[in-house]
Every structure is written in structure tokens, then in C-alpha cells.
Design a protein around this motif. Structure first.
Motif, PDB file in Angstrom:
ATOM      1  N   ARG A  21       0.834  -1.208   0.000  1.00  0.00           N
ATOM      2  CA  ARG A  21       0.000   0.000   0.000  1.00  0.00           C
ATOM      3  C   ARG A  21       0.863   1.249   0.000  1.00  0.00           C
ATOM      4  N   ALA A  24       2.283   1.781  -3.424  1.00  0.00           N
ATOM      5  CA  ALA A  24       1.250   2.291  -4.337  1.00  0.00           C
ATOM      6  C   ALA A  24       0.985   3.774  -4.062  1.00  0.00           C
ATOM      7  N   GLU A  27       3.931   5.751  -5.490  1.00  0.00           N
ATOM      8  CA  GLU A  27       3.865   5.828  -6.949  1.00  0.00           C
ATOM      9  C   GLU A  27       2.815   6.838  -7.394  1.00  0.00           C
ATOM     10  N   GLU A  28       1.652   6.808  -6.764  1.00  0.00           N
ATOM     11  CA  GLU A  28       0.583   7.731  -7.145  1.00  0.00           C
ATOM     12  C   GLU A  28       0.965   9.166  -6.813  1.00  0.00           C
TER      13      GLU A  28
END
Length: 83
Positions: A21, A24, A27-28
Motif C-alpha cells: 500500500r 502504491a 507511486e501515485e
């Protein structure tokens, strides 16, 4: 018959899931920084873009995202951060 999914309640599995998580989110957040700078017309070298993409520190990325709304160049985005 009842199935038991011990793996998903195991401390190790939870740690792996949390790490995924965080990756992620990083990255976002990196994509958001780059999109914001592109939309504002702030040019970044490929080295600077890779620096943003490679960063996994959510706190640092949050600072960069805040700065992305105001900076006019990459130097200002990374101001005060070690390379």
C-alpha cells in the motif's frame, strides 16, 4: 465446511500488504507531482523525473507535491533535499 485463511491474518502478511500500500501511495504521489508540473509547464530533466519516481518516502513526496503547485523550476522543487 469452513475454510480458514490464516495467511491473511498473519503478521507477516499484514506487513507485506502494508508495504504494498505504501509503495502504491508513493507511486501515485509521484505521478501527481509530475502531472502537476507538466500541467504548469515546469520542465524537469529525465534525471529529476526519475528522482521523483524512485522516491518512496511519503513525507518527502508530500512536501514535493505541495511545492509542485508553486515552483518554477526543479531546483525549487528539491530545495533543501539531499540528492
Amino acid at each position: 465446511m469452513t475454510t480458514t485463511n490464516y495467511f491473511f491474518r498473519h503478521e507477516g502478511a499484514e506487513k507485506v500488504r502494508d508495504e504494498g500500500r505504501d509503495e502504491a501511495r508513493a507511486e501515485e504521489r509521484g505521478r501527481a507531482i509530475l502531472r502537476t508540473l507538466d500541467w504548469r509547464g515546469v520542465g524537469l530533466s529525465e534525471t529529476d523525473r526519475e528522482r521523483v519516481r524512485a522516491c518512496g518516502d511519503l513525507d518527502r513526496l508530500a512536501v514535493w507535491l505541495d511545492r509542485a503547485y508553486e515552483v518554477t523550476d526543479a531546483a525549487a522543487l528539491f530545495d533543501g533535499d539531499e540528492a
